[in-house]
Design a protein around this motif. Structure first.
Motif, mmCIF file in Angstrom:
data_model
loop_
_atom_site.group_PDB
_atom_site.id
_atom_site.type_symbol
_atom_site.label_atom_id
_atom_site.label_comp_id
_atom_site.label_asym_id
_atom_site.label_seq_id
_atom_site.Cartn_x
_atom_site.Cartn_y
_atom_site.Cartn_z
ATOM 1 N N LEU A 265 0.798 -1.220 0.000
ATOM 2 C CA LEU A 265 0.000 0.000 0.000
ATOM 3 C C LEU A 265 0.836 1.279 0.000
ATOM 4 C CD1 LEU A 265 -2.981 0.962 0.127
ATOM 5 C CD2 LEU A 265 -2.763 0.953 2.632
ATOM 6 N N PRO A 266 1.956 1.365 0.746
ATOM 7 C CA PRO A 266 2.733 2.619 0.725
ATOM 8 C C PRO A 266 3.230 3.005 -0.657
ATOM 9 C CG PRO A 266 3.366 1.281 2.614
ATOM 10 C CD PRO A 266 2.484 0.425 1.765
ATOM 11 N N VAL A 267 3.457 2.032 -1.534
ATOM 12 C CA VAL A 267 3.892 2.350 -2.897
ATOM 13 C C VAL A 267 2.854 3.230 -3.594
ATOM 14 C CG1 VAL A 267 4.269 1.336 -5.183
ATOM 15 C CG2 VAL A 267 5.387 0.333 -3.167
ATOM 16 N N VAL A 268 1.602 2.840 -3.487
ATOM 17 C CA VAL A 268 0.537 3.595 -4.147
ATOM 18 C C VAL A 268 0.318 4.929 -3.439
ATOM 19 C CG1 VAL A 268 -1.839 3.534 -4.972
ATOM 20 C CG2 VAL A 268 -0.522 1.422 -4.833
ATOM 21 N N GLU A 269 0.429 4.943 -2.101
ATOM 22 C CA GLU A 269 0.288 6.203 -1.370
ATOM 23 C C GLU A 269 1.337 7.221 -1.830
ATOM 24 O OE1 GLU A 269 -1.628 4.708 2.878
ATOM 25 O OE2 GLU A 269 0.546 4.802 2.676
ATOM 26 N N ALA A 270 2.578 6.776 -1.994
ATOM 27 C CA ALA A 270 3.628 7.691 -2.452
ATOM 28 C C ALA A 270 3.348 8.181 -3.867
ATOM 29 C CB ALA A 270 4.987 6.991 -2.391
ATOM 30 N N MET A 271 2.879 7.287 -4.728
ATOM 31 C CA MET A 271 2.560 7.684 -6.102
ATOM 32 C C MET A 271 1.414 8.687 -6.149
ATOM 33 S SD MET A 271 2.913 4.181 -8.296
ATOM 34 C CE MET A 271 4.531 3.533 -8.731
ATOM 35 N N ARG A 272 0.487 8.578 -5.218
ATOM 36 C CA ARG A 272 -0.619 9.527 -5.177
ATOM 37 C C ARG A 272 -0.107 10.954 -5.019
ATOM 38 N NH1 ARG A 272 -5.970 8.378 -3.968
ATOM 39 N NH2 ARG A 272 -5.530 6.467 -5.125
ATOM 40 N N PHE A 273 1.086 11.110 -4.435
ATOM 41 C CA PHE A 273 1.714 12.423 -4.276
ATOM 42 C C PHE A 273 2.713 12.725 -5.392
ATOM 43 C CE2 PHE A 273 -0.014 11.626 -0.126
ATOM 44 C CZ PHE A 273 -0.401 12.879 0.324
ATOM 45 N N GLY A 274 2.754 11.873 -6.414
ATOM 46 C CA GLY A 274 3.640 12.109 -7.541
ATOM 47 C C GLY A 274 5.096 11.830 -7.252
#
Length: 351
Positions: A265-274
C-alpha cells in the motif's frame, strides 16, 4: 432483508495498514449499500459508531474470539489470521492479504505448519476466497489447496489520501532533503539495504517510520553508526496520519525494498503524491508499482546506489512523470473496491 457481517476487529490498531483497510473499506461499503441490506460490523469497543448510526455493531471481546454463534447471510473476514469464522450457517468470504507468515525465517517450522492448517481450515469453509493481488492468488494456489468449485478472486486495495496536507509536520520534520520509508521495521522489509544511499548522497536524511522496538530496528541503528550516517537516519517509531501525509508530500523519493508484500500500500500512497518510488522487484510489488516505478535488480550497495542515481535523473528530466504516478495511482480507489465487493456479496447471497 439480507444481512452482511464484516469483521473489522483489527481497527484496534487504527493506524496500521490493516486498520486503515478496515476503516476505509467499511465507510465506502456503507456509502454504497444497496437498498434492503443490513450491515453489522465487529469492532473494538472504542470504535463503536465509527461507521455511523445506520449500521449495527458487535463489540469484539476475548469471549467472542472463541464463542461467536451469530448468523448472517454473508460473513466476510477481512484478513487471513481471523479468529472469527461462522459457527452457524453463513456464506463465508475469506480474504487473504498475504501468506508472509509462512516464509518468515524467525518462525519455527511447527508454528508455520499449525498456521498453515488454520488457513486451510478457513479455505475449506469459504464460499469465495479473495486476495489483494494476483500474486497472492497465485501464492495461495501454490501453498494451499483451493477446492475446484471455490472461486479465488483478486480485488485490489484502495488508497485514501487527505484533501489537504498539513503545512508543517506535527512530530517529525527533517531539516533538509530526505528519503522516506514507512512500514513494520522487520527483517523482511530489507530497509538496511538503503543505508548506503546515505553514504553516497550526504545531503539526504532517511526517515524510517514504523514500530522499531524489535531487534532489527536496533541492528539498523548500529549499522548506521558503523557507517557513520546515524545522524541522518531518523527512526521516529509509529507516526500519526497527519505526519505520514506530510512526509509523503515532502520527501524527495520513497523507498520500499521489501522482500515480501501482498500488496504494498505505501507504494501507491507515495505515487498519489507524484513521488518517485524505488522498490523491490519481488512478490506483488511490480504488479502494484506498475511500469514507471524504479526497481532494484539486486541489493548490493553499488546496485542500490546506481539504481537510485539513474532513477532520480530520469524523474528530474521527465516533468510529466509525477503526473503519470498520480494518474496511475487512481486505479486503486476504495469506491471501486467497495463496488466489486458489493457485486460479490449480492452474488454470494443468492447461492
Amino acid at each position: 432483508m439480507p444481512r452482511l457481517f464484516l469483521e473489522t476487529e483489527r481497527m484496534a490498531n487504527i493506524n496500521s495498514g490493516l486498520g486503515q483497510v478496515c476503516l476505509h473499506l467499511g465507510h465506502e461499503l456503507v456509502r454504497q449499500r444497496p437498498p434492503g441490506w443490513e450491515i453489522t460490523f465487529l469492532v473494538p469497543h472504542d470504535q463503536v459508531g465509527v461507521f455511523g448510526p445506520s449500521v449495527q455493531y458487535i463489540t469484539a471481546t476475548r469471549l467472542s474470539r472463541v464463542w461467536h454463534p451469530w448468523k448472517f447471510d454473508v460473513w466476510h473476514s477481512l484478513y487471513q489470521g481471523t479468529r472469527y469464522m461462522p459457527m452457524r450457517k453463513s456464506r463465508f468470504i475469506y480474504t487473504i492479504l498475504d501468506l508472509n507468515y509462512l516464509s518468515l525465517t524467525e518462525i519455527g517450522a511447527d508454528r508455520k505448519q499449525r498456521q498453515k492448517k488454520r488457513y486451510q481450515h478457513a479455505i475449506d469453509k469459504a464460499k469465495v476466497i479473495t486476495t489483494i493481488s494476483e500474486y497472492v492468488a497465485r501464492d495461495v494456489s501454490e501453498q494451499l489447496v483451493v477446492p475446484p468449485d471455490t472461486p479465488l478472486k483478486a480485488i485490489y486495495c484502495g488508497v485514501n489520501t487527505p484533501d489537504a496536507v498539513p503545512s508543517a509536520s506535527p512530530s517529525v520534520c527533517p531539516d533538509g532533503p530526505f528519503l522516506f520509508f514507512i512500514g513494520m521495521i522487520q527483517p523482511y522489509k530489507n530497509i538496511h539495504t538503503m543505508l548506503p544511499l546515505l553514504e553516497a548522497f550526504p545531503a539526504y536524511q532517511l526517515v524510517v517510520a514504523g514500530p522499531n522496538n524489535r531487534p532489527y530496528g536496533r541492528e539498523m541503528r548500529q549499522e548506521a553508526e558503523r557507517m557513520g550516517v546515524s545522524d541522518r537516519l531518523l527512526m521516529p517509531g509509529p507516526i500519526d496520519e497527519a505526519t505520514k501525509w506530510w512526509l509523503y508530500a515532502n520527501c524527495d523519493a520513497f523507498l520500499f525494498p521489501s522482500l515480501m508484500e501482498g500488496f504494498g500500500l505505501p507504494v501507491v500512497e507515495a505515487m498519489r503524491f507524484g513521488k518517485p518510488v524505488f522498490s523491490s522487484s519481488l512478490t506483488s510489488l511490480p504488479e502494484v508499482g506498475g511500469p514507471d516505478a524504479f526497481y532494484f535488480p539486486s541489493f548490493e550497495p553499488e546496485t542500490v546506489i546506481d539504481t537510485f542515481r539513474k532513477g532520480m535523473d530520469v524523474y528530474r528530466q521527465d516533468p510529466a512523470m509525477a503526473d503519470r504516478f498520480r494518474q496511475y495511482s487512481q486505479r486503486f480507489r476504495w469506491d471501486t473496491v467497495a463496488a466489486d465487493y458489493w457485486t460479490l456479496y449480492q452474488d454470494v447471497a443468492l447461492r
